[in-house]
Motif scaffolding. Sequence first.
Motif, short mmCIF file in Angstrom:
data_model
loop_
_atom_site.label_atom_id
_atom_site.label_comp_id
_atom_site.label_asym_id
_atom_site.label_seq_id
_atom_site.Cartn_x
_atom_site.Cartn_y
_atom_site.Cartn_z
N ASN A 144 0.82 -1.21 0.00
CA ASN A 144 0.00 0.00 0.00
C ASN A 144 0.86 1.25 0.00
O ASN A 144 0.39 2.33 0.39
N ARG A 145 2.11 1.14 -0.47
CA ARG A 145 3.03 2.27 -0.43
C ARG A 145 3.64 2.49 -1.81
O ARG A 145 4.04 1.55 -2.49
N TRP A 146 3.70 3.76 -2.21
CA TRP A 146 4.31 4.10 -3.49
C TRP A 146 5.84 4.15 -3.37
O TRP A 146 6.37 4.72 -2.42
N PHE A 147 6.51 3.54 -4.35
CA PHE A 147 7.97 3.54 -4.42
C PHE A 147 8.40 4.17 -5.75
O PHE A 147 7.76 3.95 -6.79
N SER A 148 9.50 4.93 -5.72
CA SER A 148 10.06 5.52 -6.93
C SER A 148 11.03 4.53 -7.59
O SER A 148 11.88 3.95 -6.91
N VAL A 149 10.89 4.36 -8.89
CA VAL A 149 11.77 3.46 -9.63
C VAL A 149 13.05 4.21 -9.97
O VAL A 149 13.03 5.18 -10.72
N VAL A 150 14.18 3.75 -9.41
CA VAL A 150 15.47 4.43 -9.64
C VAL A 150 16.36 3.68 -10.62
O VAL A 150 17.38 4.22 -11.07
N GLY A 151 16.01 2.45 -10.96
CA GLY A 151 16.86 1.70 -11.87
C GLY A 151 16.15 0.48 -12.44
O GLY A 151 15.17 -0.01 -11.87
N ILE A 152 16.64 0.02 -13.61
CA ILE A 152 16.11 -1.17 -14.27
C ILE A 152 17.31 -2.04 -14.65
O ILE A 152 18.28 -1.55 -15.23
N LEU A 153 17.24 -3.32 -14.32
CA LEU A 153 18.34 -4.24 -14.57
C LEU A 153 18.20 -4.92 -15.93
O LEU A 153 17.10 -5.07 -16.46
N ARG A 154 19.34 -5.34 -16.47
CA ARG A 154 19.34 -6.20 -17.64
C ARG A 154 18.96 -7.62 -17.20
O ARG A 154 18.98 -7.93 -16.01
N SER A 155 18.63 -8.45 -18.16
CA SER A 155 18.29 -9.83 -17.84
C SER A 155 19.50 -10.53 -17.23
O SER A 155 20.64 -10.34 -17.66
N ILE A 156 19.25 -11.35 -16.20
CA ILE A 156 20.31 -12.08 -15.50
C ILE A 156 20.11 -13.57 -15.76
O ILE A 156 19.23 -14.19 -15.15
N PRO A 157 20.88 -14.18 -16.66
CA PRO A 157 20.70 -15.62 -16.94
C PRO A 157 20.85 -16.49 -15.69
O PRO A 157 20.21 -17.53 -15.58
N LEU A 158 21.71 -16.05 -14.76
CA LEU A 158 21.96 -16.84 -13.56
C LEU A 158 20.77 -16.87 -12.62
O LEU A 158 20.55 -17.86 -11.93
N ALA A 159 19.99 -15.79 -12.58
CA ALA A 159 18.91 -15.67 -11.59
C ALA A 159 17.65 -15.15 -12.26
O ALA A 159 17.34 -13.96 -12.17
N PRO A 160 16.89 -16.01 -12.94
CA PRO A 160 15.66 -15.55 -13.59
C PRO A 160 14.63 -15.03 -12.59
O PRO A 160 13.77 -14.22 -12.97
N ASP A 161 14.69 -15.49 -11.32
CA ASP A 161 13.76 -14.96 -10.32
C ASP A 161 13.96 -13.46 -10.10
O ASP A 161 12.99 -12.74 -9.84
N ILE A 162 15.20 -13.01 -10.20
CA ILE A 162 15.46 -11.56 -10.03
C ILE A 162 14.87 -10.78 -11.19
O ILE A 162 14.42 -9.64 -11.02
N ASP A 163 14.83 -11.37 -12.40
CA ASP A 163 14.22 -10.69 -13.53
C ASP A 163 12.75 -10.40 -13.28
O ASP A 163 12.20 -9.40 -13.77
N ARG A 164 12.08 -11.25 -12.52
CA ARG A 164 10.63 -11.10 -12.26
C ARG A 164 10.37 -10.43 -10.92
O ARG A 164 9.30 -10.61 -10.34
N SER A 165 11.35 -9.68 -10.42
CA SER A 165 11.22 -9.12 -9.08
C SER A 165 11.38 -7.61 -9.07
O SER A 165 11.97 -7.02 -9.97
N VAL A 166 10.83 -7.01 -8.01
CA VAL A 166 11.05 -5.61 -7.68
C VAL A 166 11.94 -5.58 -6.44
O VAL A 166 11.57 -6.15 -5.40
N LEU A 167 13.10 -4.96 -6.56
CA LEU A 167 14.08 -4.96 -5.47
C LEU A 167 14.01 -3.65 -4.70
O LEU A 167 14.02 -2.57 -5.30
N VAL A 168 13.96 -3.78 -3.39
CA VAL A 168 13.97 -2.61 -2.51
C VAL A 168 15.05 -2.80 -1.46
O VAL A 168 15.52 -3.92 -1.22
N GLY A 169 15.45 -1.71 -0.81
CA GLY A 169 16.47 -1.79 0.22
C GLY A 169 15.97 -2.50 1.47
O GLY A 169 14.77 -2.55 1.75
N TRP A 170 16.92 -3.06 2.22
CA TRP A 170 16.58 -3.82 3.43
C TRP A 170 15.84 -2.94 4.43
O TRP A 170 14.81 -3.33 4.97
#
Length: 412
Positions: free
Chosen positions: A197-223
């Motif tokens: 329920n919180r808006w986040f600003s998109v600061v970056g977009i990653l290239r495809s990662i063959p090693l970790a396809p799960d990261i391709d389908r993810s939104v990453l935020v800081g800890w």
Amino acid sequence: MSAPPRPSAVPSPSPVRLPLSDVLLLGLIGIRTRRIRAALSALGISIGIATMIVVTGIPASSQRALEAELTALGTNRLKAVADSSLTEPGETVAIPKEAAAMVSRIGPVNAVTDVANTHATARRSERIDSQDAAGLLVLAARRNLPEVLNAKVRSGSYLTAVTERFPAAVLGSVAAARLGHPDLVAGEPPPQVLLGNRWFSVVGILRSIPLAPDIDRSVLVGWDAARDNLGFDGRPTLLFVQADESAVEDVHAVLPETIAPDNPGLVKVSRPSNALAAKRSTQANFSGLFVGLAGVALLVGGIGVANTMVISVLDRRREIGLRRALGASRGQIRSQFLAESVALSCLGGIAGVLIGVLATVAYAAYRTWPLVFPLPAVGSGLGGAILVGILAGVYPAVRASRLPPTEALSAT
């Protein structure tokens, strides 16, 4: 009348021992007087040595490029995840908070990063039903994730020491496409995505990662941002480990006990990438190929030199007979033709090394491969040329020394 005194016996003169410089000069006589034949013979062995350099240098450069590609696929990386099949329904599956620190103490481990599923939904706007979250994960991630996974930023930037504490997000390649933000435009305000329920600003977009396809389908935020805005409990659910390639199997064996000493069965560790086995098989195949091709190249060059030296002995029988009649010993004749054979092979070897090195450098530059300068092959080429010259010259030298002077002088 007394008999005249008998003359004293005159000792037979011992053969003169030629210095090495004279032996070399004698060996060069045939090369100087028969330049075309010598050049053709040297060309034969130079082609053999150049072939050895090329078939060693070019595949070595190709192998180095292939190894870099296989390494990028994760031959030195492992993934440890909490196994949800061993827990009760509805129970949160997680790895101990201190797991990353404990894994980093393993000797062969070079880097480790932990990731956690926040179980939040990712939507483009509040008008989209929370049950239709486009199949995306919202993960809490560390700043060193790109280094461990060899991830590249396609647009914008990854999380920094500042942005990881605020509502900022980095999108995987698939997540960016599904959320309608394939790229960031410089100078414009960053797009927004709704996480939970919180808006986040998109600061970056990653290239495809063959090693970790799960990261391709993810939104990453800081800890910290995940803990403050998404109700994250701070426990990781996934670890990515980078280790020395030679010790990947050993690290794989000790990871469960290191991550969860009380319950190692809770941790499921991925096996080393199949690319690692392919890489090691490639190295072995290339090594066998190098030895075989180099042996064939040297054999062809040696046959050429031997053939030239045998013909040289046949053509120079009158010269051999004259030298024998003037007092040259068999050893001096052998030394002359052996020196000629070695000199011929050395000239061909030097020319072959130069040709082979230039061809290797040119081809590697053309294919944009990393240049692997085959120093062992260069040394082996020169040493092999000398050895080939000795072996190829033994029979012709012995045959020349055994020619009787009368027979050699009478040859037409």
